[in-house]
Design an enzyme around this catalytic site. Structure first.
Site, PDB file in Angstrom:
ATOM      1  CB  ILE A  13     145.162 -12.986 -18.686  1.00  0.00           C
ATOM      2  CG1 ILE A  13     146.422 -12.520 -19.471  1.00  0.00           C
ATOM      3  CG2 ILE A  13     144.307 -13.992 -19.816  1.00  0.00           C
ATOM      4  CD1 ILE A  13     147.372 -13.715 -19.834  1.00  0.00           C
ATOM      5  CG  ASP A  32     142.131 -14.046  -8.096  1.00  0.00           C
ATOM      6  OD1 ASP A  32     142.294 -13.871  -9.488  1.00  0.00           O
ATOM      7  OD2 ASP A  32     143.155 -14.271  -7.423  1.00  0.00           O
ATOM      8  CG  ASP A  51     144.047 -23.228  -3.475  1.00  0.00           C
ATOM      9  OD1 ASP A  51     144.306 -23.549  -4.442  1.00  0.00           O
ATOM     10  OD2 ASP A  51     144.562 -23.772  -2.345  1.00  0.00           O
ATOM     11  CB  VAL A  52     142.016 -23.247  -8.894  1.00  0.00           C
ATOM     12  CG1 VAL A  52     140.964 -22.311  -9.124  1.00  0.00           C
ATOM     13  CG2 VAL A  52     143.380 -23.156  -9.219  1.00  0.00           C
ATOM     14  CG  ASN A  78     143.203 -16.917 -16.667  1.00  0.00           C
ATOM     15  OD1 ASN A  78     144.061 -16.741 -17.593  1.00  0.00           O
ATOM     16  ND2 ASN A  78     143.278 -16.191 -15.636  1.00  0.00           N
ATOM     17  CE1 TYR A 144     152.885 -20.124 -16.223  1.00  0.00           C
ATOM     18  CE2 TYR A 144     154.557 -20.079 -18.035  1.00  0.00           C
ATOM     19  CZ  TYR A 144     153.454 -19.744 -17.373  1.00  0.00           C
ATOM     20  OH  TYR A 144     152.433 -18.835 -18.057  1.00  0.00           O
ATOM     21  CE  LYS A 148     150.134 -21.519 -17.800  1.00  0.00           C
ATOM     22  NZ  LYS A 148     148.547 -21.124 -17.551  1.00  0.00           N
TER      23      LYS A 148
END
Length: 252
Positions: A13, A32, A51-52, A78, A144, A148
């Site tokens: 995405i 990324d 690494d976010v 994202n 997850y 979210k």
């Protein structure tokens, strides 16, 4: 021309988003964790291996953006990981923590360091990638789904907090998206439930009124709209791009 940052943008995405913004002549900066995937990005895109969930790396990234671009118009937060597919009693705390650190914590850090740049400019659009897992209960995907749902709460807070500075925040909730990542989900869920990949696929598709998966381009199209002038009064919204999912897992 706008300056656009997409985290988790080297594949899936995120890459579709980057391509869509680049196609309208925006400047694109992709991050990324996957160095090999970044190497396949077009030469005109700026790229950073990040690494976010690592605050030092994120702080350095935004300092570099400020030095090179001077401003940031759009943040597509994202990046995220799928986390384990398992019954709640079988989920390891380490897996829980890792999923939330990347999938929710990465959005937090992205917004934390994007906000000052956008405030300085008096404008900006923050687009976070949530999921239909952020709208429904989701069996066997506790980390997850929790991440979210958290992303949506964070987005709504950002919309309220940053709106007075001309900054909008919205969440896109993809449903089942055609692609390699979803293939992994299908295989893992099939194994966890004693079903074939095709049975799981059919179940997801039948849970939508349109009877089909969406594409990465469908998500990218929505991101471009939310970043543009046509959405100048759209903020704090949770927008599903999912073919109208009423039940994400009708087999349960």
């Amino acid at each position: 021309m706008s300056n656009v940052l997409i985290t988790g943008g080297a594949s899936g995405i995120g890459r579709a988003m980057a391509r869509a913004f680049a196609d309208q002549d925006d400047q694109v900066w992709v991050t990324d964790v996957d160095a090999a995937a970044l190497e396949t990005c077009p030469a005109q895109w700026r790229t950073s291996q990040i690494d976010v969930s690592n605050e030092a790396q994120m702080q350095a990234l935004f300092a570099k953006i400020a030095a090179i671009w001077g401003s940031l118009d759009t943040l597509c937060a994202n990046a995220g990981i799928a986390g384990p597919t398992a019954k709640i009693e079988d989920v390891a705390l380490s897996d829980w923590n890792t999923c939330l650190a990347v999938t929710l914590g990465g959005v937090f850090l992205s917004a934390k360091y994007a906000a000052p740049l956008m405030k300085q400019a008096g404008r900006g659009a923050i687009i976070v990638t949530s999921s239909t897992a952020g709208q429904y209960g989701y069996p066997n995907r506790a980390p997850y789904a929790a991440a979210k749902w958290g992303v949506i709460g964070l987005m709504k807070t950002l919309a309220m907090e940053l709106g007075p500075f001309g900054i909008r925040a919205n969440a896109i909730c993809p449903g089942a998206v055609e692609g390699l990542r979803m293939e992994g989900v299908l295989e893992r869920e099939g194994a966890a439930k004693g079903m074939t990949r095709d049975q799981v696929y059919a179940g997801y598709a039948s849970g939508t009124s349109m009877g089909a998966f969406v594409t990465e381009q469908d998500i990218a199209n929505m991101a471009v709209f939310l970043a543009g002038a046509g959405a100048k009064m759209v903020s704090g919204q949770v927008i599903a791009v999912d073919g109208h999912t009423e039940n994400p897992d009708p087999k349960i």
